[in-house]
Design a protein around this motif. Structure first.
Motif, PDB file in Angstrom:
ATOM      1  N   UNK A 255       0.828  -1.220   0.000  1.00  0.00           N
ATOM      2  CA  UNK A 255       0.000   0.000   0.000  1.00  0.00           C
ATOM      3  C   UNK A 255       0.855   1.260   0.000  1.00  0.00           C
ATOM      4  N   UNK A 256       2.181   1.077  -0.048  1.00  0.00           N
ATOM      5  CA  UNK A 256       3.035   2.232   0.167  1.00  0.00           C
ATOM      6  C   UNK A 256       4.403   2.005  -0.456  1.00  0.00           C
ATOM      7  N   UNK A 257       4.921   3.035  -1.130  1.00  0.00           N
ATOM      8  CA  UNK A 257       6.309   2.985  -1.594  1.00  0.00           C
ATOM      9  C   UNK A 257       6.887   4.402  -1.550  1.00  0.00           C
ATOM     10  N   UNK A 258       8.021   4.533  -0.888  1.00  0.00           N
ATOM     11  CA  UNK A 258       8.656   5.860  -0.749  1.00  0.00           C
ATOM     12  C   UNK A 258       9.969   5.901  -1.519  1.00  0.00           C
ATOM     13  N   UNK A 259      10.091   6.897  -2.377  1.00  0.00           N
ATOM     14  CA  UNK A 259      11.333   7.120  -3.114  1.00  0.00           C
ATOM     15  C   UNK A 259      11.890   8.475  -2.683  1.00  0.00           C
ATOM     16  N   UNK A 260      13.182   8.482  -2.328  1.00  0.00           N
ATOM     17  CA  UNK A 260      13.838   9.769  -2.086  1.00  0.00           C
ATOM     18  C   UNK A 260      14.883   9.967  -3.181  1.00  0.00           C
ATOM     19  N   UNK A 261      15.002  11.205  -3.626  1.00  0.00           N
ATOM     20  CA  UNK A 261      15.857  11.450  -4.784  1.00  0.00           C
ATOM     21  C   UNK A 261      16.655  12.732  -4.619  1.00  0.00           C
ATOM     22  N   UNK A 262      17.688  12.805  -5.440  1.00  0.00           N
ATOM     23  CA  UNK A 262      18.544  13.986  -5.432  1.00  0.00           C
ATOM     24  C   UNK A 262      18.690  14.517  -6.851  1.00  0.00           C
ATOM     25  N   UNK A 263      18.505  15.820  -6.986  1.00  0.00           N
ATOM     26  CA  UNK A 263      18.691  16.506  -8.263  1.00  0.00           C
ATOM     27  C   UNK A 263      19.843  17.480  -8.087  1.00  0.00           C
ATOM     28  N   UNK A 264      20.925  17.294  -8.850  1.00  0.00           N
ATOM     29  CA  UNK A 264      22.063  18.223  -8.794  1.00  0.00           C
ATOM     30  C   UNK A 264      21.795  19.367  -9.766  1.00  0.00           C
ATOM     31  N   UNK A 265      21.924  20.601  -9.296  1.00  0.00           N
ATOM     32  CA  UNK A 265      21.450  21.755 -10.059  1.00  0.00           C
ATOM     33  C   UNK A 265      22.582  22.618 -10.605  1.00  0.00           C
ATOM     34  N   UNK A 266      22.299  23.275 -11.720  1.00  0.00           N
ATOM     35  CA  UNK A 266      23.217  24.235 -12.321  1.00  0.00           C
ATOM     36  C   UNK A 266      22.846  25.641 -11.859  1.00  0.00           C
ATOM     37  N   UNK A 267      23.782  26.593 -11.985  1.00  0.00           N
ATOM     38  CA  UNK A 267      23.416  27.994 -11.741  1.00  0.00           C
ATOM     39  C   UNK A 267      22.168  28.345 -12.550  1.00  0.00           C
ATOM     40  N   UNK A 268      21.219  29.009 -11.915  1.00  0.00           N
ATOM     41  CA  UNK A 268      19.954  29.345 -12.570  1.00  0.00           C
ATOM     42  C   UNK A 268      18.843  28.372 -12.224  1.00  0.00           C
ATOM     43  N   UNK A 269      19.195  27.214 -11.672  1.00  0.00           N
ATOM     44  CA  UNK A 269      18.164  26.242 -11.267  1.00  0.00           C
ATOM     45  C   UNK A 269      17.998  26.294  -9.745  1.00  0.00           C
ATOM     46  N   UNK A 270      16.766  26.090  -9.300  1.00  0.00           N
ATOM     47  CA  UNK A 270      16.544  26.097  -7.850  1.00  0.00           C
ATOM     48  C   UNK A 270      15.483  25.061  -7.477  1.00  0.00           C
ATOM     49  N   UNK A 271      15.159  25.038  -6.186  1.00  0.00           N
ATOM     50  CA  UNK A 271      14.219  24.047  -5.664  1.00  0.00           C
ATOM     51  C   UNK A 271      12.839  24.180  -6.306  1.00  0.00           C
ATOM     52  N   UNK A 272      12.406  25.420  -6.554  1.00  0.00           N
ATOM     53  CA  UNK A 272      11.071  25.633  -7.147  1.00  0.00           C
ATOM     54  C   UNK A 272      11.011  25.037  -8.553  1.00  0.00           C
ATOM     55  N   UNK A 300      15.056  19.465   1.133  1.00  0.00           N
ATOM     56  CA  UNK A 300      16.191  20.316   1.493  1.00  0.00           C
ATOM     57  C   UNK A 300      16.882  20.720   0.213  1.00  0.00           C
ATOM     58  N   UNK A 301      17.502  21.877   0.222  1.00  0.00           N
ATOM     59  CA  UNK A 301      18.273  22.241  -0.964  1.00  0.00           C
ATOM     60  C   UNK A 301      19.415  23.164  -0.591  1.00  0.00           C
ATOM     61  N   UNK A 302      20.427  23.168  -1.452  1.00  0.00           N
ATOM     62  CA  UNK A 302      21.539  24.105  -1.333  1.00  0.00           C
ATOM     63  C   UNK A 302      21.762  24.700  -2.713  1.00  0.00           C
ATOM     64  N   UNK A 303      22.034  25.999  -2.768  1.00  0.00           N
ATOM     65  CA  UNK A 303      22.134  26.650  -4.075  1.00  0.00           C
ATOM     66  C   UNK A 303      23.455  26.351  -4.778  1.00  0.00           C
ATOM     67  N   UNK A 304      23.469  26.449  -6.111  1.00  0.00           N
ATOM     68  CA  UNK A 304      24.730  26.379  -6.845  1.00  0.00           C
ATOM     69  C   UNK A 304      25.501  27.688  -6.697  1.00  0.00           C
ATOM     70  N   UNK A 305      26.717  27.703  -7.214  1.00  0.00           N
ATOM     71  CA  UNK A 305      27.547  28.916  -7.154  1.00  0.00           C
ATOM     72  C   UNK A 305      27.999  29.286  -8.561  1.00  0.00           C
ATOM     73  N   UNK A 306      27.921  30.570  -8.861  1.00  0.00           N
ATOM     74  CA  UNK A 306      28.544  31.071 -10.076  1.00  0.00           C
ATOM     75  C   UNK A 306      29.007  32.491  -9.810  1.00  0.00           C
ATOM     76  N   UNK A 307      30.312  32.705  -9.996  1.00  0.00           N
ATOM     77  CA  UNK A 307      30.894  34.009  -9.701  1.00  0.00           C
ATOM     78  C   UNK A 307      31.243  34.694 -11.015  1.00  0.00           C
ATOM     79  N   UNK A 308      30.969  35.989 -11.081  1.00  0.00           N
ATOM     80  CA  UNK A 308      31.343  36.772 -12.259  1.00  0.00           C
ATOM     81  C   UNK A 308      32.873  36.859 -12.326  1.00  0.00           C
ATOM     82  N   UNK A 309      33.482  36.324 -13.395  1.00  0.00           N
ATOM     83  CA  UNK A 309      34.950  36.306 -13.460  1.00  0.00           C
ATOM     84  C   UNK A 309      35.595  37.684 -13.536  1.00  0.00           C
ATOM     85  N   UNK A 310      34.774  38.726 -13.757  1.00  0.00           N
ATOM     86  CA  UNK A 310      35.380  40.056 -13.824  1.00  0.00           C
ATOM     87  C   UNK A 310      35.388  40.758 -12.457  1.00  0.00           C
TER      88      UNK A 310
END
Ligand SMILES: [Zn+2]
Length: 389
Positions: A255-272, A300-310
């Motif tokens: 009657x029940x099955x639980x799946x937990x998953x992980x999505x690795x995100x790029x700059x510009x992608x977020x939990x929403x 839970x989520x943690x944001x990606x990082x992208x730094x302006x090289x200039x």
């Protein structure tokens, strides 16, 4: 070289790194009974006090400590946060002595040499070189040695409640490359509901595990679609199922099955965005199957990082590399998540720069000592350029 250019005290740096490796700082949230950061934070506090920094060693949770030291600037310059974690992963299964700091062929062996006591020792050595040479930057230099990066980043989260700076450098190992981007991650849970029934009564039962299989198949299709989205330094994002649990016994419809998953995100992608991706999948399965019932929960989520090289910090770091290493390193990206994203989120533009090593979290871990010295030299120059002198 001017008369009082900063010079890295190699002997002292070597002793510092060996002493740090000898101090057990296994993260107790990863390994029950792990020693934690109390001893290493106290030791770092003493070393920073000896350099006449303003020092604070703080218990941020039971037996978890941050050690922060500030080289106060003369005023009018930019401030720089040098951030490094003092905790390590566990030592079980290691094929070398984890705390001895054996030195062979230019390599210093032990748990945390690469990840990241080498980087922390280099940060300390860079500030020592300035103090030894009587060079006082205009802006403040903050050494933020933090707990718990390997688990929940409690140390950096607490640090950021009180510390702000105009830029940050995290000295995780980068092979002396300038890392300006890394991925983030999102964790989610999908609970699929079925109807329990005797195994001999298919008309009454709904098999939650088989229904969950439909979701898993769509997850594989999502992974394929994600390969079309790429970042020049980070490649494609990804998704994988992490755990699955369900069913009661052999002769019963689950009657029940639980799946937990992980999505690795790029700059510009977020939990929403990930939530929308997963809801779309669930909606489509539902439109084809009236008996498919599932609930999505974002965990839970943690944001990606992208730094302006200039940015000035990137230019200062690359200029220092050119001066100290004789070459301007390429920009690089990292697939893993680091505390740098928390610094950036708090408004501190942050890059990652550190030594060369092998075997982080592995059975045999070492750091190339010359690359630790080079890291320290580059940091000292970067401080002078960025903070002003
Ligand atoms: Zn690390």
């Amino acid at each position: 070289m001017s008369a009082n250019a900063p010079v890295i005290d190699k002997g002292n740096l070597f002793d510092t790194l060996r002493a740090m490796v000898a101090i057990d700082s296994v993260n107790p949230s990863l390994v029950p009974g792990g020693r934690g950061e109390a001893d290493i934070a106290a030791w770092l506090g003493e070393r920073m006090t000896a350099l006449v920094l303003e020092v604070e060693v703080t218990e941020i949770a039971p037996s978890r400590y941050n050690a922060v030291g500030i080289l106060r600037g003369t005023g009018g310059g930019r401030s720089l946060l040098l951030n490094g974690h003092t905790d390590t992963v566990g030592v079980e299964g290691m094929t070398i002595p984890p705390f001895l700091g054996d030195y062979r062929d230019g390599r210093l062996y032990g748990r945390g040499t690469m990840d990241m006591k080498g980087g922390v020792a280099a940060q300390l050595a860079a500030v020592k070189a300035l103090v030894d040479a009587g060079l006082r930057p205009k802006g403040d230099v903050i050494l933020g040695f933090v707990a718990d990066e390997e688990y929940a980043s409690l140390g950096t989260e607490v640090l950021l409640r009180t510390v702000r700076a105009d830029a940050g450098i995290v000295c995780e190992p980068t092979d002396l490359g300038v890392c300006v981007a890394h991925k983030g991650f999102v964790w989610a849970r999908v609970d699929v509901a079925g109807v329990a029934a005797h195994g001999s009564r298919p008309l009454e039962g709904v098999d939650a595990i088989v229904k969950a299989g439909k979701f898993l198949a769509e997850l594989e299709a999502l992974e394929e679609r994600l390969k079309e989205r790429t970042h020049p330094l980070l490649g494609a994002p990804s998704v994988h199922a992490s755990t699955i649990r369900g069913g009661r016994e052999l002769s019963t419809y689950p009657d029940f099955c639980r799946i937990e998953l992980e999505r690795r995100t790029l700059p510009g992608e977020n939990s929403a965005l990930v939530e929308r991706e997963l809801q779309t999948i669930l909606r489509e399965i539902r439109s084809r199957d009236n008996n498919f019932r599932a609930n999505l929960e974002m965990l839970f989520s943690r944001p990606p990082l992208e730094v302006d090289p200039s940015l000035p910090i990137v230019e200062a770091l690359r200029g220092a590399c050119s001066h100290v290493l004789g070459r301007i390193p390429d920009f690089s990206g990292m697939s893993g998540w680091l505390d740098s994203a928390l610094l950036a989120e708090a408004g501190i533009p942050t890059v990652i720069f550190g030594p060369t090593g092998y075997g982080l979290h592995g059975a045999e871990e070492f750091v190339e000592f010359d690359s630790v010295v080079a890291t320290a030299g580059v940091l000292a120059e970067t401080i002078l350029t960025f903070c002003g002198s």
